[in-house]
Write an enzyme that holds these catalytic residues in place. Structure first.
Site, PDB file in Angstrom:
ATOM      1  N   ASP A   1       0.433 -14.383   3.064  1.00 24.62           N
ATOM      2  CA  ASP A   1       0.779 -13.066   3.620  1.00 24.62           C
ATOM      3  C   ASP A   1       0.871 -13.089   5.144  1.00 24.62           C
ATOM      4  O   ASP A   1       0.428 -14.034   5.801  1.00 24.62           O
ATOM      5  CB  ASP A   1      -0.347 -12.073   3.279  1.00 24.62           C
ATOM      6  CG  ASP A   1      -0.182 -11.491   1.900  1.00 24.62           C
ATOM      7  OD1 ASP A   1       0.887 -11.666   1.313  1.00 24.62           O
ATOM      8  OD2 ASP A   1      -1.145 -10.853   1.426  1.00 24.62           O
TER       9      ASP A   1
ATOM     10  N   LYS B   1       5.101  -8.959   4.029  1.00 23.29           N
ATOM     11  CA  LYS B   1       5.959  -7.768   3.995  1.00 23.29           C
ATOM     12  C   LYS B   1       6.240  -7.299   5.418  1.00 23.29           C
ATOM     13  O   LYS B   1       6.796  -6.264   5.639  1.00 23.29           O
ATOM     14  CB  LYS B   1       5.257  -6.657   3.211  1.00 23.29           C
ATOM     15  CG  LYS B   1       5.079  -7.043   1.751  1.00 23.29           C
ATOM     16  CD  LYS B   1       4.480  -5.913   0.952  1.00 23.29           C
ATOM     17  CE  LYS B   1       4.264  -6.347  -0.479  1.00 23.29           C
ATOM     18  NZ  LYS B   1       2.943  -6.105  -0.959  1.00 23.29           N
TER      19      LYS B   1
ATOM     20  N   MET C   1      -4.950   0.624   7.599  1.00 27.65           N
ATOM     21  CA  MET C   1      -3.519   0.965   7.607  1.00 27.65           C
ATOM     22  C   MET C   1      -3.270   2.359   8.191  1.00 27.65           C
ATOM     23  O   MET C   1      -2.357   3.059   7.743  1.00 27.65           O
ATOM     24  CB  MET C   1      -2.946   0.877   6.166  1.00 27.65           C
ATOM     25  CG  MET C   1      -3.039  -0.522   5.598  1.00 27.65           C
ATOM     26  SD  MET C   1      -2.476  -0.649   3.916  1.00 27.65           S
ATOM     27  CE  MET C   1      -3.896  -0.091   3.015  1.00 27.65           C
TER      28      MET C   1
HETATM   29  C1  SAM Z   1      -2.896  -4.222   3.169  1.00 25.62           C
HETATM   30  S1  SAM Z   1      -4.477  -4.056   3.906  1.00 25.62           S
HETATM   31  C2  SAM Z   1      -5.229  -5.507   3.286  1.00 25.62           C
HETATM   32  C3  SAM Z   1      -6.717  -5.578   3.532  1.00 25.62           C
HETATM   33  C4  SAM Z   1      -7.334  -6.896   3.111  1.00 25.62           C
HETATM   34  N1  SAM Z   1      -7.178  -7.144   1.718  1.00 25.62           N
HETATM   35  C5  SAM Z   1      -8.798  -6.991   3.480  1.00 25.62           C
HETATM   36  O1  SAM Z   1      -9.672  -7.032   2.621  1.00 25.62           O
HETATM   37  O2  SAM Z   1      -9.084  -7.070   4.691  1.00 25.62           O
HETATM   38  C6  SAM Z   1      -4.089  -4.502   5.578  1.00 25.62           C
HETATM   39  C7  SAM Z   1      -4.909  -3.696   6.574  1.00 25.62           C
HETATM   40  O3  SAM Z   1      -6.172  -4.322   6.788  1.00 25.62           O
HETATM   41  C8  SAM Z   1      -6.571  -4.124   8.132  1.00 25.62           C
HETATM   42  N2  SAM Z   1      -6.744  -5.451   8.764  1.00 25.62           N
HETATM   43  C9  SAM Z   1      -6.661  -6.629   8.140  1.00 25.62           C
HETATM   44  N3  SAM Z   1      -6.971  -7.637   8.973  1.00 25.62           N
HETATM   45  C10 SAM Z   1      -7.265  -7.068  10.162  1.00 25.62           C
HETATM   46  C11 SAM Z   1      -7.669  -7.567  11.431  1.00 25.62           C
HETATM   47  N4  SAM Z   1      -7.870  -8.884  11.625  1.00 25.62           N
HETATM   48  N5  SAM Z   1      -7.902  -6.705  12.443  1.00 25.62           N
HETATM   49  C12 SAM Z   1      -7.751  -5.386  12.251  1.00 25.62           C
HETATM   50  N6  SAM Z   1      -7.351  -4.837  11.077  1.00 25.62           N
HETATM   51  C13 SAM Z   1      -7.126  -5.664  10.039  1.00 25.62           C
HETATM   52  C14 SAM Z   1      -5.501  -3.289   8.805  1.00 25.62           C
HETATM   53  O4  SAM Z   1      -5.862  -1.932   8.655  1.00 25.62           O
HETATM   54  C15 SAM Z   1      -4.295  -3.620   7.958  1.00 25.62           C
HETATM   55  O5  SAM Z   1      -3.304  -2.618   8.061  1.00 25.62           O
END
Ligand code: SAM
Length: 257
Positions: A39, A61, A174
């Site tokens: 991803d 995506k 998100m």
């Molecule tokens: C589709 S969700 C997936 C979350 C993922 N499965 C998890 O457990 O972290 C993606 C969202 O996770 C958050 N996110 C993921 N990695 C991040 C990071 N390193 N720093 C800040 N936000 C993060 C953001 O809000 C982003 O829009």
């Protein structure tokens, strides 16, 4: 004659960003892959730790040239499992937190291909932790909600309202593009003094963290790049951040000038 490899799929959580925040099992399974489908939020440094001979396919995506739909991804997993054998589907954070993991599992299993899961460290907890912001603290917050703020049609979810009416720490994924609307909505229930943090590129070298209150976050828009994903944390636990009081003092001083 070489025997055809058995098709199987492993759904692996890559952790929040930094390449060393994958689990030991996750890395082991990754290194045993025949092909990796990864991803947008997966670290390229993590992928560089994997043998060059393993095929790596980007299926994010979030790409300017091509954006893969969930149907495209489902089909690619199955095609590659039949062609190469062991597919590792590497997903940011934990696969079961806003990861659409079940759609992939159901599709893959419908072809008789076995799926195993390797949990990952979710950004929801680890990104605030990397900034010294706890989810719970005795006497301050005894629970937390991890949520998205909006539904598919863009309207606020009922959960946002319910969580706003509680004293739980709110962790919103998100939501950066709608930061102002979200904080305005929460402010209606919790008041303007409640601390808020917006963390982007969490656990990476370029991690940024903006600390304010629900009433002052609108003055911080220059520090936040709304084109980048981020996590919004709302609640009194944010005051545990080392710079919270210093930033508040600066804001009060500036506003009285
Ligand atoms: C589709 S969700 C997936 C979350 C993922 N499965 C998890 O457990 O972290 C993606 C969202 O996770 C958050 N996110 C993921 N990695 C991040 C990071 N390193 N720093 C800040 N936000 C993060 C953001 O809000 C982003 O829009």
């Amino acid at each position: 004659m070489q025997q055809r490899k058995k098709s199987k799929v492993s759904l692996v959580g890559a952790g929040p960003g930094s390449e060393d925040l994958i689990t030991v099992r996750g890395l082991r399974v990754l290194q045993s892959a025949d092909v990796i489908l990864y991803d947008a939020l997966v670290s390229t440094k993590l992928l560089s730790q994997v043998n060059d001979s393993i095929l790596k396919i980007y299926v994010g995506k979030r790409c300017s040239q091509h954006s893969f739909t969930q149907d495209d991804i489902n089909m690619l997993i199955v095609e590659n499992a039949f062609k190469y054998g062991h597919v590792v589907r590497l997903k940011g954070g934990d696969p079961f937190v806003f990861g659409r993991a079940h759609e992939e599992i159901e599709y893959v299993e419908s072809f008789g291909i076995p799926v195993s899961i390797v949990p990952g460290i979710s950004s929801a907890l680890s990104v605030p932790a990397s900034q010294g912001i706890p989810m719970t603290r005795r006497g301050v917050s005894s629970s937390f909600w991890v949520m998205t703020a909006t539904k598919r049609d863009g309207s606020f979810s009922e959960d946002l309202k319910y969580a706003s009416q509680s004293s739980a720490t709110m962790v919103i994924l998100m939501g950066v593009r709608k930061l102002q609307e979200i904080t305005d909505e929460v402010c209606k229930y919790r008041g303007s003094e409640i601390p808020v943090a917006v963390i982007q590129n969490g656990t990476l070298k370029n991690e940024s963290c903006t600390i304010a209150t629900l009433g002052t976050i609108d003055t911080c828009s220059n520090n936040i790049d709304i084109s980048k994903p981020g996590i919004i944390v709302i609640g009194n636990v944010v005051a545990e951040h080392p710079s919270f009081f210093e930033e508040e003092v600066q804001r009060v001083l500036h506003s009285s000038l």
